[in-house]
Design an enzyme around this catalytic site. Structure first.
Site, PDB file in Angstrom:
ATOM      1  N   ARG A  80      15.125  61.636  75.785  1.00  0.00           N
ATOM      2  CA  ARG A  80      14.647  61.471  77.151  1.00  0.00           C
ATOM      3  C   ARG A  80      13.338  62.214  77.295  1.00  0.00           C
ATOM      4  O   ARG A  80      13.223  63.362  76.888  1.00  0.00           O
ATOM      5  CB  ARG A  80      15.657  61.975  78.178  1.00  0.00           C
ATOM      6  CG  ARG A  80      15.375  61.417  79.567  1.00  0.00           C
ATOM      7  CD  ARG A  80      16.422  61.789  80.589  1.00  0.00           C
ATOM      8  NE  ARG A  80      17.676  61.076  80.407  1.00  0.00           N
ATOM      9  CZ  ARG A  80      18.700  61.169  81.246  1.00  0.00           C
ATOM     10  NH1 ARG A  80      18.622  61.954  82.301  1.00  0.00           N
ATOM     11  NH2 ARG A  80      19.813  60.504  81.016  1.00  0.00           N
ATOM     12  N   SER A 182      18.355  57.409  83.788  1.00  0.00           N
ATOM     13  CA  SER A 182      19.329  57.672  84.846  1.00  0.00           C
ATOM     14  C   SER A 182      18.639  58.018  86.164  1.00  0.00           C
ATOM     15  O   SER A 182      17.908  57.218  86.714  1.00  0.00           O
ATOM     16  CB  SER A 182      20.297  58.776  84.395  1.00  0.00           C
ATOM     17  OG  SER A 182      21.364  58.890  85.288  1.00  0.00           O
ATOM     18  N   ASP A 339      23.455  56.086  91.636  1.00  0.00           N
ATOM     19  CA  ASP A 339      22.121  56.459  91.166  1.00  0.00           C
ATOM     20  C   ASP A 339      21.477  55.252  90.472  1.00  0.00           C
ATOM     21  O   ASP A 339      22.119  54.201  90.331  1.00  0.00           O
ATOM     22  CB  ASP A 339      22.183  57.716  90.286  1.00  0.00           C
ATOM     23  CG  ASP A 339      22.799  57.483  88.925  1.00  0.00           C
ATOM     24  OD1 ASP A 339      23.505  56.469  88.751  1.00  0.00           O
ATOM     25  OD2 ASP A 339      22.613  58.325  88.022  1.00  0.00           O
ATOM     26  N   ASP A 341      20.903  54.075  87.550  1.00  0.00           N
ATOM     27  CA  ASP A 341      21.580  53.337  86.466  1.00  0.00           C
ATOM     28  C   ASP A 341      23.078  53.197  86.724  1.00  0.00           C
ATOM     29  O   ASP A 341      23.839  52.786  85.852  1.00  0.00           O
ATOM     30  CB  ASP A 341      21.313  53.968  85.096  1.00  0.00           C
ATOM     31  CG  ASP A 341      21.946  55.332  84.942  1.00  0.00           C
ATOM     32  OD1 ASP A 341      22.053  56.065  85.951  1.00  0.00           O
ATOM     33  OD2 ASP A 341      22.348  55.699  83.817  1.00  0.00           O
ATOM     34  N   ASP A 343      25.656  55.138  87.043  1.00  0.00           N
ATOM     35  CA  ASP A 343      26.745  55.859  86.373  1.00  0.00           C
ATOM     36  C   ASP A 343      27.221  57.065  87.190  1.00  0.00           C
ATOM     37  O   ASP A 343      28.215  57.695  86.842  1.00  0.00           O
ATOM     38  CB  ASP A 343      26.373  56.265  84.942  1.00  0.00           C
ATOM     39  CG  ASP A 343      25.254  57.282  84.856  1.00  0.00           C
ATOM     40  OD1 ASP A 343      24.573  57.519  85.880  1.00  0.00           O
ATOM     41  OD2 ASP A 343      25.044  57.850  83.755  1.00  0.00           O
ATOM     42  N   ARG A 344      26.534  57.378  88.290  1.00  0.00           N
ATOM     43  CA  ARG A 344      26.966  58.478  89.162  1.00  0.00           C
ATOM     44  C   ARG A 344      27.157  57.960  90.578  1.00  0.00           C
ATOM     45  O   ARG A 344      26.605  56.937  90.954  1.00  0.00           O
ATOM     46  CB  ARG A 344      25.913  59.593  89.192  1.00  0.00           C
ATOM     47  CG  ARG A 344      25.699  60.266  87.862  1.00  0.00           C
ATOM     48  CD  ARG A 344      24.527  61.236  87.951  1.00  0.00           C
ATOM     49  NE  ARG A 344      24.132  61.663  86.629  1.00  0.00           N
ATOM     50  CZ  ARG A 344      24.154  62.920  86.199  1.00  0.00           C
ATOM     51  NH1 ARG A 344      24.555  63.878  87.011  1.00  0.00           N
ATOM     52  NH2 ARG A 344      23.777  63.231  84.988  1.00  0.00           N
ATOM     53  N   GLU A 441      32.556  65.319  85.717  1.00  0.00           N
ATOM     54  CA  GLU A 441      31.654  66.463  85.641  1.00  0.00           C
ATOM     55  C   GLU A 441      31.081  66.677  87.038  1.00  0.00           C
ATOM     56  O   GLU A 441      30.909  65.717  87.793  1.00  0.00           O
ATOM     57  CB  GLU A 441      30.550  66.234  84.608  1.00  0.00           C
ATOM     58  CG  GLU A 441      29.659  65.051  84.861  1.00  0.00           C
ATOM     59  CD  GLU A 441      28.618  64.837  83.747  1.00  0.00           C
ATOM     60  OE1 GLU A 441      28.656  65.573  82.744  1.00  0.00           O
ATOM     61  OE2 GLU A 441      27.781  63.949  83.904  1.00  0.00           O
ATOM     62  N   SER A 443      28.330  67.121  88.359  1.00  0.00           N
ATOM     63  CA  SER A 443      27.090  66.473  88.791  1.00  0.00           C
ATOM     64  C   SER A 443      27.348  65.002  89.137  1.00  0.00           C
ATOM     65  O   SER A 443      26.711  64.097  88.621  1.00  0.00           O
ATOM     66  CB  SER A 443      26.014  66.607  87.721  1.00  0.00           C
ATOM     67  OG  SER A 443      26.508  66.193  86.464  1.00  0.00           O
ATOM     68  N   LYS A 455      30.900  58.179  82.292  1.00  0.00           N
ATOM     69  CA  LYS A 455      30.974  58.196  83.753  1.00  0.00           C
ATOM     70  C   LYS A 455      30.560  56.837  84.308  1.00  0.00           C
ATOM     71  O   LYS A 455      29.728  56.155  83.708  1.00  0.00           O
ATOM     72  CB  LYS A 455      30.128  59.322  84.325  1.00  0.00           C
ATOM     73  CG  LYS A 455      28.696  59.372  83.866  1.00  0.00           C
ATOM     74  CD  LYS A 455      28.028  60.636  84.377  1.00  0.00           C
ATOM     75  CE  LYS A 455      26.598  60.744  83.893  1.00  0.00           C
ATOM     76  NZ  LYS A 455      26.515  61.176  82.491  1.00  0.00           N
TER      77      LYS A 455
END
Length: 629
Positions: A80, A182, A339, A341, A343-344, A441, A443, A455
């Site tokens: 990243r 992300s 978010d 992408d 995944d959150r 997690e 976050s 996630k």
């Protein structure tokens, strides 16, 4: 498609017309001269070549050195960095090099690599100045492998990150890559790697892949040929098949479909200018809901994330402004934010006093833990054994699941920070006949069930909607239920934040000081007035609470992480981020059910955090930047 994205996904070939191509380089630094020569020979993207040529023309040797004389390292299961020219940035050439290294490593690991194939997905990021977009980088990733006769499952449009690990498992591929950064700032992109088990890669794969990348940095014949994605019979599009299978699997965690179809609750969903809109709409349909109300300004992909200061829903109310105002207008009580992408997941609920409650990741985990166990109890078969049930969390996350597990009789386990550790552990447990109901997690990364081993904001969003609809039938809000959970299992009050620090030397010295606090090789015994009971240092493998003084969790030398357990019941961790220039702190007061004075607990936690910052991080002395949005 967003016009910026369309411009960036065009073929970045063209007449280079450069008189610098064969020029000798005499910067006075032989290493830099070699790197400049390599870049200009190997890079076929006119925009990134031009960036390097301009720096060379203007004698910007320091910037050339910064860009060309170091290479990206693997952080949280991949690469990243900012997009732009140079070996330390994400661009066409570094993605080609990374994929060549991946090919070399996978060929060594899997004799059936060319039968099983490889999965490639991407989000909606991009940067005009580098002619770089996630879609283009995904095509180049596919091209490298197709040129080597590897079957590639390349999604024909952007997908949520969890679709890639899901596809790796479903299609029995050897590995997969998701091109995404992300929730990072718009300038960044990334290359996230998944292993055959559907979990993000862990050590030693990351180190070995990096070695392989360094062994084959020159592009192979065919590596730049992104036309292969249109012409090769080995390229397949898994989009429809994977989307159908994923939505079918969602039914495993849907328990009240009929009730969902009748609910009067309304939901607003924002996809933060990313990939989430279509997939969350489909998930709501699977669960029997009416579609959630989208935030029109944020529904479609936009690589500039133009309506938010930063595209991270974890930052709370300040970045949820548009969705909260729409919810008030539409009389919707709950806002769901995935978010970019997907995944959150962030969640906000309108309270009776007209104020919005934005839940923390730890608070949502308390609700998810209660919900998934409650649904398991009500739907389990007669011979199901609670001792076969597991929930997982990373070690910097709330201990609320541990408290629920102790009272209810199931197992709770901790892992190192990062969902890659959770994914690998879930795979081990499933192979041993165990059932994992929920993992998280702090976050705002959640996983309900085990269909995906990463996630997943899409499934989490629709599970929250079902939970809220169920509670609504009893006139209970999410916040009221959170209090019910805490009153039954004990209040867990936590605070997580961070400081920005762009100097790796400063970061290292902060942590080394803690390892040699009052004298060499001595950790602190107090933080201000707060007595420390135990210290665990994941970087060195030390744990004062263990008889042999060795940490039970694996050592992670590549990142800094020290946890302090205080005599007052607080647990606090300081650690560096694997993907951003941050020093993060996590602190939690874990109370027993008979301690219900939350004001007292909150005051104690605040004092301890202040002491932690002042005594251990010393932001003024170390030039740390406080978190701000």
């Amino acid at each position: 498609m967003h016009p910026r994205l369309a411009a960036m996904t065009e073929n970045a070939e063209g007449d280079l017309n450069s008189n610098l191509l064969h020029a000798p380089y005499h910067t006075g630094d032989p290493q830099l001269d070699t790197a400049i020569g390599q870049w200009l020979r190997w890079d076929k993207n006119p925009k990134t070549r031009e960036q390097i040529e301009n720096l060379l023309r203007n004698g910007m040797n320091k910037e050339l050195r910064d860009r060309l004389c170091c290479r990206m390292t693997f952080g949280t299961a991949g690469l990243r960095s900012a997009m732009g020219a140079g070996f330390c940035y994400i661009n066409d050439l570094t993605v080609i090099q990374s994929t060549q290294g991946m090919y070399k490593y996978l060929e060594r690991c899997f004799s059936d690599f060319k039968q099983r194939g490889f999965v490639v997905g991407y989000d909606t990021r991009g940067q005009v100045t580098s002619s770089c977009s996630s879609q283009r980088l995904a095509k180049l990733t596919a091209a490298v492998l197709l040129a080597k006769d590897v079957p590639v499952y390349l999604f024909s449009r952007y997908v949520p990150t969890p679709f890639v690990p899901y596809a790796v498992q479903e299609l029995n591929a050897v590995a997969g890559v998701m091109i995404t950064a992300s929730h990072n700032r718009k300038e960044d992109n990334g290359y996230k790697v998944y292993w055959e088990n559907g979990a993000q890669i862990t050590s030693p794969h990351d180190k070995e892949i990096l070695k392989c990348i360094e062994e084959c940095v020159e592009p192979w014949n065919g590596s730049w040929n992104d036309n292969l994605v249109d012409t090769s019979p080995l390229k397949r599009d898994p989009l429809q098949d994977i989307c159908r299978r994923y939505m079918d699997d969602l039914k495993k965690i849907c328990f009240y479909r009929e009730l969902n179809s009748k609910t009067t609750l309304k939901f607003v969903h924002t996809s933060f200018h990313g990939v989430g809109h279509d997939y969350v709409q489909l998930a709501f349909q699977v669960f029997g809901f009416k579609p959630p109300i989208p935030v029109p300004e944020q529904k479609d992909p936009d690589p500039d994330f133009s309506t938010v200061k930063c595209p991270n829903p974890e930052e709370g109310e300040s970045v949820l402004e548009l969705s909260l105002r729409l919810a008030e207008k539409e009389n919707a009580r709950i806002v769901l934010a995935t978010d970019p992408d997907a995944d959150r997941l962030a969640v906000a609920e309108l309270q009776e006093n007209g104020v919005w409650k934005v839940f923390t990741g730890n608070e949502l985990a308390a609700l998810f833990g209660w919900w998934m166990f409650d649904c398991w109890k009500k739907s389990k078969s007669r011979n199901a054994d609670v001792k076969n049930i597991y929930m997982l969390a990373t070690t910097v996350s709330s201990k609320i699941l541990k408290a629920i597990a102790l009272k209810e009789g199931f197992h709770f386990e901790e892992t190192l920070p990062g969902f890659k550790w959770i994914g690998s552990r879930i795979k081990d447990l499933l192979e041993n006949g165990k059932e994992v109901l929920f993992s998280f997690e702090e976050s705002i990364g959640f996983l309900c069930g085990t269909s995906v081993l990463d996630k997943d904001g899409v499934s989490a969003a629709v599970v929250v909607a079902e939970m809220a609809s169920y509670l609504e039938t009893m006139n209970i809000t999410l916040k009221q239920q959170l209090i019910n959970v805490y009153e039954k299992y004990g209040y867990h009050i936590s605070k997580t934040s961070y400081f920005l620090c762009y100097d790796p030397t400063t970061i290292k010295s902060i942590f080394e000081r803690l390892r040699n606090f009052d004298s060499p090789k001595e950790y602190p015994k107090f933080c201000g007035t707060f007595a420390i009971l135990h210290v665990r240092d994941i970087t060195t493998g030390y744990d004062s609470s263990q008889p042999n003084k060795k940490s039970v969790l694996p050592v992670s030398k590549s990142s800094q992480m020290i946890t302090f357990t205080f005599q007052n019941g607080c647990v606090a961790t300081l650690r560096t981020s694997g993907t951003e220039p941050k020093i993060k702190y996590y602190a939690e007061m874990c109370a027993s059910p008979d301690q219900s004075d939350t004001a007292l607990l909150e005051e104690e936690l605040k004092k301890l955090i202040d002491a932690l910052i002042e005594n251990f991080l010393e932001p003024n002395k170390n030039g740390l930047t406080w978190r701000s949005v």
